[in-house]
Motif scaffolding. Structure first.
Motif, PDB file in Angstrom:
ATOM      1  N   PRO A  36     -34.655 -95.219  39.798  1.00  0.00           N
ATOM      2  CA  PRO A  36     -35.464 -94.028  39.539  1.00  0.00           C
ATOM      3  C   PRO A  36     -35.995 -93.460  40.850  1.00  0.00           C
ATOM      4  N   LYS A  37     -35.534 -92.263  41.188  1.00  0.00           N
ATOM      5  CA  LYS A  37     -35.889 -91.660  42.467  1.00  0.00           C
ATOM      6  C   LYS A  37     -37.259 -91.007  42.412  1.00  0.00           C
ATOM      7  N   SER A  38     -37.558 -90.385  41.296  1.00  0.00           N
ATOM      8  CA  SER A  38     -38.819 -89.669  41.171  1.00  0.00           C
ATOM      9  C   SER A  38     -39.091 -89.398  39.707  1.00  0.00           C
ATOM     10  N   GLY A  39     -40.269 -88.888  39.436  1.00  0.00           N
ATOM     11  CA  GLY A  39     -40.640 -88.508  38.088  1.00  0.00           C
ATOM     12  C   GLY A  39     -40.979 -87.032  38.041  1.00  0.00           C
ATOM     13  N   GLY A  40     -41.032 -86.472  36.859  1.00  0.00           N
ATOM     14  CA  GLY A  40     -41.345 -85.064  36.737  1.00  0.00           C
ATOM     15  C   GLY A  40     -41.285 -84.608  35.299  1.00  0.00           C
ATOM     16  N   LEU A  41     -41.389 -83.292  35.094  1.00  0.00           N
ATOM     17  CA  LEU A  41     -41.378 -82.690  33.769  1.00  0.00           C
ATOM     18  C   LEU A  41     -40.117 -81.845  33.601  1.00  0.00           C
ATOM     19  N   VAL A  42     -39.593 -81.823  32.391  1.00  0.00           N
ATOM     20  CA  VAL A  42     -38.427 -81.008  32.071  1.00  0.00           C
ATOM     21  C   VAL A  42     -38.569 -80.550  30.626  1.00  0.00           C
ATOM     22  N   ARG A  43     -38.123 -79.336  30.345  1.00  0.00           N
ATOM     23  CA  ARG A  43     -38.202 -78.827  28.980  1.00  0.00           C
ATOM     24  C   ARG A  43     -37.208 -79.549  28.079  1.00  0.00           C
ATOM     25  N   ARG A  44     -37.652 -79.852  26.860  1.00  0.00           N
ATOM     26  CA  ARG A  44     -36.803 -80.600  25.940  1.00  0.00           C
ATOM     27  C   ARG A  44     -35.521 -79.831  25.625  1.00  0.00           C
ATOM     28  N   GLU A  45     -35.614 -78.490  25.475  1.00  0.00           N
ATOM     29  CA  GLU A  45     -34.437 -77.715  25.111  1.00  0.00           C
ATOM     30  C   GLU A  45     -33.422 -77.622  26.239  1.00  0.00           C
ATOM     31  N   ASP A  46     -33.827 -78.003  27.450  1.00  0.00           N
ATOM     32  CA  ASP A  46     -32.897 -77.996  28.578  1.00  0.00           C
ATOM     33  C   ASP A  46     -32.181 -79.336  28.739  1.00  0.00           C
ATOM     34  N   THR A  47     -32.411 -80.267  27.824  1.00  0.00           N
ATOM     35  CA  THR A  47     -31.824 -81.600  27.937  1.00  0.00           C
ATOM     36  C   THR A  47     -30.943 -81.918  26.733  1.00  0.00           C
ATOM     37  N   TYR A  48     -30.112 -82.925  26.900  1.00  0.00           N
ATOM     38  CA  TYR A  48     -29.275 -83.444  25.822  1.00  0.00           C
ATOM     39  C   TYR A  48     -29.510 -84.945  25.749  1.00  0.00           C
ATOM     40  N   PRO A  49     -29.874 -85.482  24.571  1.00  0.00           N
ATOM     41  CA  PRO A  49     -30.198 -86.911  24.476  1.00  0.00           C
ATOM     42  C   PRO A  49     -28.977 -87.793  24.674  1.00  0.00           C
ATOM     43  N   LEU A  50     -29.183 -88.936  25.318  1.00  0.00           N
ATOM     44  CA  LEU A  50     -28.121 -89.901  25.563  1.00  0.00           C
ATOM     45  C   LEU A  50     -28.569 -91.290  25.139  1.00  0.00           C
ATOM     46  N   SER A  51     -27.605 -92.101  24.740  1.00  0.00           N
ATOM     47  CA  SER A  51     -27.886 -93.516  24.556  1.00  0.00           C
ATOM     48  C   SER A  51     -27.891 -94.181  25.932  1.00  0.00           C
ATOM     49  N   ARG A  52     -28.364 -95.409  25.994  1.00  0.00           N
ATOM     50  CA  ARG A  52     -28.373 -96.123  27.276  1.00  0.00           C
ATOM     51  C   ARG A  52     -26.951 -96.278  27.820  1.00  0.00           C
ATOM     52  N   HIS A  53     -26.005 -96.603  26.920  1.00  0.00           N
ATOM     53  CA  HIS A  53     -24.616 -96.784  27.330  1.00  0.00           C
ATOM     54  C   HIS A  53     -24.045 -95.481  27.885  1.00  0.00           C
ATOM     55  N   GLN A  54     -24.306 -94.357  27.213  1.00  0.00           N
ATOM     56  CA  GLN A  54     -23.822 -93.070  27.697  1.00  0.00           C
ATOM     57  C   GLN A  54     -24.424 -92.728  29.049  1.00  0.00           C
ATOM     58  N   ALA A  55     -25.723 -92.990  29.204  1.00  0.00           N
ATOM     59  CA  ALA A  55     -26.385 -92.700  30.475  1.00  0.00           C
ATOM     60  C   ALA A  55     -25.780 -93.519  31.611  1.00  0.00           C
ATOM     61  N   GLN A  56     -25.470 -94.786  31.353  1.00  0.00           N
ATOM     62  CA  GLN A  56     -24.887 -95.635  32.388  1.00  0.00           C
ATOM     63  C   GLN A  56     -23.486 -95.160  32.782  1.00  0.00           C
ATOM     64  N   LEU A  57     -22.702 -94.724  31.802  1.00  0.00           N
ATOM     65  CA  LEU A  57     -21.368 -94.212  32.102  1.00  0.00           C
ATOM     66  C   LEU A  57     -21.436 -92.927  32.921  1.00  0.00           C
ATOM     67  N   LEU A  58     -22.323 -92.009  32.529  1.00  0.00           N
ATOM     68  CA  LEU A  58     -22.427 -90.733  33.228  1.00  0.00           C
ATOM     69  C   LEU A  58     -23.040 -90.898  34.616  1.00  0.00           C
ATOM     70  N   LEU A  59     -23.867 -91.900  34.793  1.00  0.00           N
ATOM     71  CA  LEU A  59     -24.528 -92.100  36.079  1.00  0.00           C
ATOM     72  C   LEU A  59     -23.514 -92.445  37.172  1.00  0.00           C
ATOM     73  N   PHE A  60     -22.402 -93.035  36.794  1.00  0.00           N
ATOM     74  CA  PHE A  60     -21.370 -93.407  37.763  1.00  0.00           C
ATOM     75  C   PHE A  60     -20.464 -92.223  38.104  1.00  0.00           C
ATOM     76  N   VAL A  61     -20.633 -91.106  37.388  1.00  0.00           N
ATOM     77  CA  VAL A  61     -19.809 -89.917  37.602  1.00  0.00           C
ATOM     78  C   VAL A  61     -20.442 -89.054  38.692  1.00  0.00           C
TER      79      VAL A  61
END
Length: 718
Positions: A59-84
């Motif tokens: 985790p590099k930093s923290g902050g705020l983001v609008r919910r409508e600007d995001t797409y929910p991910l599972s932990r597995h999906q987040a780990q796969l996309l993080l390597f991209v």
């Protein structure tokens, strides 16, 4: 305002919006808390794709983001996309939900196709790998895949068993081959890999061993495969241009694509299909076959095969031997959506392709809704001129206007609108025929602007010296003999206005021009050339115009001079007093009846007349009672999209759902950028499939003047 703590671990990817405290598009985050004002408080993860980093996602930093600007991910999906890497590739992968879902479910010995320096190669997934060292509790391991290549003889190509297979990210996988696509006789060797000494890379021993399940599926489908192989030479599915198909290559790998051409190529006797594949493949062309061009696409994507080798795309067609047909309650897998109070702006050109292009994109069609789907996507897919129609506060709007605003917002934020949203809108239109029957787009557009949006008529037309008449669309009326074989929209508009003695009272903000045709039953011209710009300077009432010959202030107009081959046929002819006399002394023009123009009193005779131009932003087309649209999503000449709300279907007519598809078609920009003289001499049969469709099937051309916003009446209906 107190934040709501998150009890269960939640991850997300930022899909749109400007960079906000480090949360730019494509970055991965973890939700720490949810604020009541619709914002998420989260941690931003840094990652390194392609093995470029030996550290785990931290985790590099923290902050705020609008919910409508995001797409929910599972932990597995987040780990796969993080390597991209880079982050833009994550969004591209997310835009193909079928592929991403299949990648997330990969297991040992599943067959995939990966991008490699040698091209696209088939291989077997051997291990799911953790990349990086977890140094604190907030770190998130990146995930990648070890893939062992398979050669054309169906053998594993690894010559050194002790060497670890290459490591790939999820974005490197361009296809997951269904288990039932593997042909009989394809037996995989058991591989033995030695211990890995890669720094920061660890094999996950708990990887789901679904490979045995895949083998069971293959065994259960053996009899079906035999039957299919025995009957493939005698029967095949009925194909048409636009069909989504799959073809099994000689090496046993299934490739997918869209049919762009059907016919008998030179040197062959049976029917073949020209297919644009989902990705580049070595040995494929850009639409040429044996020196003859049949369509145009990106290099390495055009495959030509006999139609007997094609079958329906198995990713979208439910097999009779597979699970039962979808029930009426079955719906496509689309992300949940919560409509915020603020209106979504038009999609920026830089984000349109990643948000919109793909399957299950745009507006989903249902029960003869293509006229409405194509019209809505054309009007609100990218047009800035039409943007202010949804600016009225939601609590004071009529329910039907709120429904439309939600459709527009969902299209612009998520890139997809389910059929149920549009069905609700159709019901609220109030007419039973709008609910189930196919209507003409101009009829729907009139109801939309007049009854739903309460917008004044877009056009004010003056016939002769009579009072103005309001209209929302402009219908071309003329005699076929007045035009050439392949007219431009500019020529059609000019000739129609002069023939009917019509003028625009003022510069319109939006001009929707209907072609001289009646649905799919009759069209006056087989091909019409789109005019990317419309010059309506000479069609404005009581507006200064310049002489066609000398450029001075025009005082006369002559309809009979319009088709004159010696005076640029198809161009409006208006003259100053001197030129009018000289032109009509010619024997062939002495019978003409020039008409005096209404010249503004303050117009100077030698001052250059400013031109009033309108820009093309969408085209509605119809073929065999089905409407589609071409939409321009930005100022770049190549920024064109093709939209079909019913391009494919999952399930039968009673059960299942339509699959809308949006395709990028930059070739339209190449074609429309040619000089008008060259376009008039072009052969439409040699054009690409989409260009040919635009020329042959155009129904309505939509133009806008970005400098002039649409206006609403002073009173508001309840």
């Amino acid at each position: 305002m107190e934040p709501t703590p998150v009890l269960k671990e939640k991850f997300f990817i930022v899909i749109r919006g400007k960079s906000r405290k480090g949360f730019c598009r494509g970055c991965i985050g973890r939700v720490e808390a949810e604020l009541q004002r619709g914002e998420l408080m989260g941690l931003l993860y840094s990652g390194g794709g392609g093995g470029g980093s030996s550290n785990a996602g931290s985790p590099k930093s923290g902050g705020l983001v609008r919910r409508e600007d995001t797409y929910p991910l599972s932990r597995h999906q987040a780990q796969l996309l993080l390597f991209v890497s880079p982050a833009s590739k994550r969004l591209e992968l997310l835009c193909n939900p079928q592929l991403f879902s299949a990648i997330c479910e990969l297991s040992q010995d599943d067959l995939v196709v990966v991008k490699h320096k040698k091209g696209h190669l088939p291989g077997l997934v051997k291990n799911l790998m953790q990349i990086g060292r977890k140094e604190n509790k907030d770190d998130l391991h990146m995930l990648g895949f070890e893939v062992e290549f398979v050669d054309s003889d169906h053998n594993l190509s690894s010559k050194k068993p002790a060497a670890p297979p290459p490591l790939f990210s999820a974005a490197d996988i361009v296809q997951v081959v269904p288990s039932y696509s593997v042909p009989l006789g394809l037996h995989w060797k058991d591989s033995q890999c030695g211990d890995l000494n890669r720094k920061g890379v660890t094999r996950i021993n708990s990887m789901p061993n679904i490979g045995s399940h895949a083998r069971r599926v293959r065994e259960n489908r053996t009899e079906q495969s035999v039957i299919q192989s025995q009957s493939s030479s005698t029967s095949h599915v009925s194909l048409e241009v636009g069909s989504m198909v799959e073809v099994v290559s000689n090496s046993g790998v299934t490739v997918y694509g869209v049919v762009h051409w059907l016919g008998v190529p030179e040197g062959k006797t049976d029917k073949w299909a020209g297919i644009e594949l989902d990705y580049e493949v070595n040995g494929c062309s850009d639409g040429e076959y044996r020196g003859q061009r049949y369509f145009t696409c990106k290099g390495g994507r055009a495959l030509f095969v006999p139609v007997t080798k094609c079958s329906p795309d198995g990713r979208f067609v439910c097999s009779s031997t597979g699970r039962e047909n979808p029930q009426p309650t079955d719906t496509p897998p689309v992300p949940t959506y919560e409509d915020p109070e603020e209106d979504a702006p038009p999609i920026p050109e830089s984000e349109a392709l990643s948000l919109l292009v793909g399957r299950m994109k745009g507006i989903q069609g249902h029960i003869n809704s293509c006229y409405l789907d194509a019209a809505l996507f054309s009007l609100f897919g990218s047009s800035v001129t039409l943007d202010n129609i949804c600016k009225k506060p939601a609590d004071t709007e009529k329910p039907i206007t709120c429904t439309l605003r939600k459709i527009v917002n969902r299209l612009r934020r998520q890139g997809f609108v389910p059929a149920q949203n549009v069905m609700n809108f159709r019901k609220q239109l109030g007419c039973d025929t709008f609910r189930t029957e196919e209507k003409d787009p101009e009829e729907f557009i009139t109801v939309l602007f007049q009854k739903v949006l309460c917008i004044e008529p877009l056009l004010k037309l003056r016939s002769g010296q009579e009072t103005c008449q309001g209209a929302y669309t402009f219908q071309i009326f003329l005699e076929r003999e007045q035009m050439g074989q392949m007219p431009t929209v500019q020529q059609l508009l000019d000739t129609s206005c002069l023939s009917g003695d019509l003028k625009f009272e003022k510069m319109p903000s939006c001009l929707m021009v209907q072609m001289p045709r009646f649905g799919n039953k009759y069209k006056m011209f087989s091909h019409i050339i789109p005019s990317t710009e419309l010059d309506i300077t000479d069609l404005l009432y009581n507006s200064p115009r310049e002489c066609f010959l000398c450029g001075h202030l025009a005082e006369y107009e002559c309809l009979q001079c319009l088709p004159d081959r010696k005076l640029q046929p198809g161009r409006i002819k208006q003259y100053c007093s001197t030129c009018n006399t000289q032109v009509h002394t010619h024997p062939s023009r002495q019978g003409h009846s020039p008409k005096a123009l209404a010249v503004p009193a303050d117009a100077a005779s030698d001052t250059p007349v400013p031109r009033h131009m309108m820009q093309l932003f969408a085209v509605l087309c119809i073929q065999t009672s089905h409407y589609v649209s071409f939409v321009k999503f930005g100022p770049d000449p190549h920024s064109w999209l093709f939209f079909d709300s019913m391009a494919d279907r999952c399930g039968d007519d009673q059960h299942g759902y339509n699959i809308p598809v949006i395709r990028a078609c930059p070739e339209l920009g190449d074609f429309l950028s040619k000089p008008e003289e060259e376009l008039a001499c072009s052969n439409p049969s040699q054009a690409s499939e989409l260009v040919r469709r635009l020329l042959c099937d155009s129904y309505m051309f939509l133009y806008q003047n970005p400098a002039t916003p649409l206006s609403k009446p002073n009173h508001q209906e309840p």
